[in-house]
Design an enzyme around this catalytic site. Structure first.
Site, PDB file in Angstrom:
ATOM      1  N   CYS A  11       0.833  -1.197   0.000  1.00  6.29           N
ATOM      2  CA  CYS A  11       0.000   0.000   0.000  1.00  6.29           C
ATOM      3  C   CYS A  11       0.864   1.243   0.000  1.00  6.29           C
ATOM      4  CB  CYS A  11      -0.931   0.013   1.216  1.00  6.29           C
ATOM      5  SG  CYS A  11      -0.060   0.307   2.773  1.00  6.29           S
ATOM      6  N   CYS A  14       3.471   1.630   2.665  1.00  5.33           N
ATOM      7  CA  CYS A  14       4.709   0.877   2.417  1.00  5.33           C
ATOM      8  C   CYS A  14       5.666   1.693   1.560  1.00  5.33           C
ATOM      9  CB  CYS A  14       4.397  -0.439   1.702  1.00  5.33           C
ATOM     10  SG  CYS A  14       3.385  -1.583   2.639  1.00  5.33           S
ATOM     11  N   ASP A 441      10.341  28.111 -31.258  1.00  3.90           N
ATOM     12  CA  ASP A 441      11.425  28.442 -32.181  1.00  3.90           C
ATOM     13  C   ASP A 441      10.847  28.429 -33.600  1.00  3.90           C
ATOM     14  OD1 ASP A 441      14.134  28.688 -33.208  1.00  3.90           O
ATOM     15  OD2 ASP A 441      13.944  26.572 -33.761  1.00  3.90           O
ATOM     16  N   ASP A 639      14.357  22.806 -31.477  1.00  2.00           N
ATOM     17  CA  ASP A 639      14.998  21.611 -32.021  1.00  2.00           C
ATOM     18  C   ASP A 639      16.502  21.755 -32.195  1.00  2.00           C
ATOM     19  OD1 ASP A 639      14.931  23.454 -34.116  1.00  2.00           O
ATOM     20  OD2 ASP A 639      14.922  21.851 -35.616  1.00  2.00           O
ATOM     21  N   ASP A 643      18.837  26.067 -28.891  1.00  3.93           N
ATOM     22  CA  ASP A 643      17.612  26.076 -28.091  1.00  3.93           C
ATOM     23  C   ASP A 643      17.810  25.412 -26.726  1.00  3.93           C
ATOM     24  OD1 ASP A 643      16.090  27.275 -30.137  1.00  3.93           O
ATOM     25  OD2 ASP A 643      15.774  25.338 -31.104  1.00  3.93           O
TER      26      ASP A 643
END
Length: 843
Positions: A11, A14, A441, A639, A643
């Site tokens: 549970c 735990c 971008d 990309d 960046d």
């Protein structure tokens, strides 16, 4: 992040105990335990030995989770094994045995006692014997489900009671109380006979003791089955891992286990086979289905020089490839690692539930004891007081709180992974849903990142073909990106340019060369203006193109200006729809670019962004993100290498998959398909996941807030409402199941617009297929012998309504016609034959 398998957890209490224990280990900077996947992610310098020792000291088991090694393509086996549902078959077996004995117990306790069902004559009037049978049957059922008592007892003795402790205390209390009642019954039977003994029959709770563990087992089994479904996406990814590869050893093809494939090996893939590792095609052509990794339903054409990825399916041709990335470095392995890591982390919203779960069980035990004491103080009999106390123990459920967040995160990230969207952490899932500003971008994100010819503008008396042929001859030896755009258009138009001589680049943005002794010059407006006079019409067109964000290139042959070709980095097919979708979601869209403001503003207008920030140097994007964060949470989408700082600075960094490894490493979310429409899809899914988590937490808290007072008997004086321990156990079982089932709804969530927006991958592909099949026709034409013939056919076809472009090729004896609306074959045929050429067929 180092990952470990953890065993023995039942549970949220735990997982909370394990997390606290490991967090105290010197060198551990952070620790997150997932009850859902029985895994633990640890960051820091602590050794594996110390981490495992801390887990074991807390009363649980741990082992280092295996990772694919450089040459171990089959190392997903351990991960697959850890995700397999071993619990459901075991629980099912326990449940079958429990139900068998429970039926017998219920027949004796309720069937005989309440309904008068017959028992052997020996039991008539022998109430103590009936009690002994009930005790034995109940004891057998408790032994069958002994795991609750072993786990609960260990946790209680270890000072960290868990859900099993509540179940064990509830069931054991009912059993011990019933045994004491049985002993009192035997004493009463000795003194007062059968009539005196019969009064104790109502004090037996043997059926409750057995029913509690049986009902909890039912709930555990349903929960285990449901939890297994939330990891289906991860398991399906792992199942994609190829087991063998056909490699070339000497002059022979040899089938070897995929883990034996090394970088540089040459492997072959036949139609219908799965590509075993990431590599590069060195021979052959084929169509490869990459749906397993990217979600794209259409196959991708592959030829020499193209890259291929592990687990994708070769559909048509024979491929010979060179292995570039194997084992843990393959795309599939990286995707699995990202999804697995996300499951092993915790979202910020889970912290409140974790704090509650950490103290939940001790508070419930105290509440059960207090309930019993209060009812005794109010004058209730011992049976009623104990019943209320036991009901409080068994109805309380920390599991629903502990599962509320991880099951939703796993279902959400799994759904995203199937669509080519990868969340690296649970925190990224939550934060993406809270984004208020999207900074995009321009180059490679909003636009294709590869310049293309957009307009061909010849002077009077010069055909487009002649202008393009001259431009191609001049630009053939140039390495400039704009020159490549011109050459690509010439290739598309099937123009074979003559070879140029004496090529040279001229300072001032221009080039020149000679063809058959004739001087050719090409370049910018400024450069050409110094060589030839440009007409007013030409200058106005150049200004118009520049305002549209296009770069005009002028070309001269000899002393004559032939015209102008406009080149631009065009928008991706789905950029407008994606940006519109972001704005529709209430997100402010900002475009970042290093381009000049004039070009940037043109692209921004076309794309539909809210704000354009131009002339940004590579190191300036990070500063822009910091400034934007003053207005709200920011997602940066990019990309390129430049960046990376901005992706790291943003609240959520989103890298498109075609970008650089540095950008992808810096991002929190990776878009595998490089499709901008997946950005709003990722945010939309994050919002849905966050909403699902909040629903789960609400119902988990609501269940306990309502259920515990009901079990304690708080509403008896007001409404007369009460709850027996058996119904409490049933309610407890259903609480966790309902939370998991709610999370599973995310598996059916539509990432794209609810009303079926155009920017979904399926819609885009359907549109592209329709355009290719219905809007382009090829005509077989006999009689064309030169460029003049081509011009006549082109002019005749383009004069027809609905025809946007016609490209005639006298060498191939055909014309390709592009239309915005259907044009009948007879109409096309007549237009060409009116020019004294013969149409042999139309496709």
């Amino acid at each position: 992040m180092k990952q470990y398998n953890v065993t023995g957890m039942s549970c949220a209490a735990c997982s909370n105990r394990v997390e606290k224990a490991v967090s105290k280990v010197p060198g551990v900077s952070s620790c997150a335990v997932s009850l859902l996947t029985n895994s633990m992610g640890v960051e820091g310098t602590a050794s594996d030995v110390d981490v495992i020792a801390a887990v074991e000291a807390a009363g649980y088991g741990a082992s280092v989770k295996g990772e694919p090694k450089a040459h171990d393509g089959g190392a997903f086996a351990e991960q697959e094994e850890s995700l397999k549902d071993h619990e459901t078959p075991m629980l099912k077996k326990r449940l079958i045995y429990s139900l068998g004995f429970l039926v017998a117990l219920m027949y004796v306790s309720m069937g005989h006692g309440m309904l008068g069902l017959p028992l052997p004559k020996f039991f008539e009037g022998n109430f103590a014997a009936v009690g002994v049978v009930e005790m034995l049957l109940s004891g057998i059922i408790m032994v069958i489900n002994q795991k609750f008592f072993i786990s609960g007892g260990k946790s209680l003795l270890g000072g960290a009671p868990n859900m099993d402790t509540l179940v064990a205390l509830g069931s054991f209390s009912a059993f011990i109380y019933s045994v004491l009642t049985l002993l009192l019954m035997t004493d009463a039977a000795l003194i007062g006979g059968a009539l005196a003994a019969a009064q104790f029959m109502d004090g037996f709770y043997f059926e409750s003791a057995a029913m509690i563990v049986t009902l909890i087992t039912i709930g555990k089994m349903l929960e285990a089955r449901s939890k297994g479904k939330t990891t289906d996406a991860l398991k399906s990814l792992m199942s994609l891992a190829p087991k063998t590869a056909v490699v070339i050893r000497g002059d022979e093809e040899v089938t070897v286990p995929v883990q034996e494939v090394a970088i540089g090996d040459i492997f072959v893939v036949r139609p219908g086979e799965t590509i075993p590792v990431d590599g590069t095609v060195i021979e052959g052509t084929s169509a490869v289905n990459e749906a397993a990794l990217t979600g794209e339903s259409l196959p991708v054409d592959k030829t020499a020089g193209d890259s291929v990825s592990s687990a994708t399916l070769n559909q048509s041709g024979f491929l010979k490839c060179r292995a570039d990335r194997v084992g843990a470095d393959t795309t599939l392995a990286q995707i699995i690692k990202l999804v697995s890591d996300a499951a092993a982390t915790k979202a910020p919203i889970a912290k409140m539930a974790d704090r509650v779960s950490g103290v939940f069980v001790p508070i419930v035990i105290a509440a059960a004891a207090l309930t019993t004491a209060v009812w005794l103080w109010l004058g209730a009999d011992m049976t009623s007081a104990v019943s209320h106390g036991i009901a409080v123990l068994v109805i309380s459920c920390p599991c629903a709180l502990g599962l509320a967040t991880p099951v939703a995160i796993m279902a959400g990230t799994g759904r995203a992974a199937k669509n080519g969207i990868l969340f690296k952490t649970s925190e990224a899932v939550e934060l993406a849903g809270r984004v208020e500003i999207a900074a995009l971008d321009k180059t490679g994100t909003i636009t294709r990142g590869e310049p293309q010819v957009t307009d061909i503008f010849p002077v009077d008396g010069v055909s487009e073909r002649e202008l393009l042929e001259t431009a191609a001859a001049l630009e053939a030896k140039s390495e400039h990106p704009l020159a490549k755009a011109v050459m690509l258009r010439a290739e598309q138009e099937r123009i074979s340019a003559p070879e140029a001589e004496d090529f040279r680049a001229v300072s001032g943005n221009g080039v020149e060369a000679h063809v058959n002794g004739v001087r050719l010059i090409g370049g910018s407006r400024k450069f050409i203006s110094s060589v030839a006079e440009l007409s007013k019409e030409m200058l106005e067109a150049a200004d118009r193109f520049a305002d549209e964000g296009k770069t005009p290139l002028f070309f001269i042959k000899g002393e004559k200006l032939l015209g102008m070709i406009a080149v631009a980095d065009v928008l991706k097919e789905d950029s407008r729809e994606a940006i519109a979708s972001l704005k529709k979601m209430g997100i402010r869209v900002v475009m970042l670019t290093g381009d000049n403001r004039r070009t940037a503003e043109a692209v921004g207008r076309e794309a539909g962004v809210d704000e354009v920030i131009a002339d940004v140097l590579p190191d300036g994007k990070e500063a822009v993100i910091r400034r934007l964060q003053e207005s709200g949470r920011v997602a940066m989408v990019g990309d390129g290498i430049n960046d990376a700082p901005a992706l790291t600075r943003a609240d959520v960094g989103i890298a498109v998959g075609a970008g650089t490894d540095i950008a992808i490493d810096a991002a929190d979310v990776v878009i595998m398909k490089s499709r901008l429409s997946d950005v709003p899809a990722a945010i939309r899914l994050s919002r849905a996941t966050l909403k699902n988590i909040k629903e789960n937490l609400f119902w988990a808290f609501f269940y306990n807030v309502v259920g515990i007072p009901l079990a304690a008997g708080v509403w008896i004086p007001v409404f007369g409402w009460s709850l027996t321990p058996m119904f409490g156990a049933a309610a407890m079982s259903l609480s966790s199941v309902s939370v998991v089932m709610n999370a599973l709804r995310l598996n059916f969530f539509n990432l794209y617009d609810a009303d079926g927006i155009k920017n979904s991958p399926a819609a885009i592909q359907k549109h592209e297929e329709k355009e290719v099949h219905t809007m382009v026709k090829t005509m077989k034409i006999e009689g064309m012998s030169c460029g003049h013939c081509e011009a006549r056919v082109k002019k005749a076809l383009e004069a027809l309504p609905g025809v946007t472009e016609a490209v005639a090729d006298h060498e191939a004896c055909k014309a390709t016609v592009t239309m915005t609306e259907a044009v009948a074959d007879d109409v096309l045929r007549k237009a060409v034959e009116d020019q004294d050429y013969k149409v042999l067929g139309i496709e």
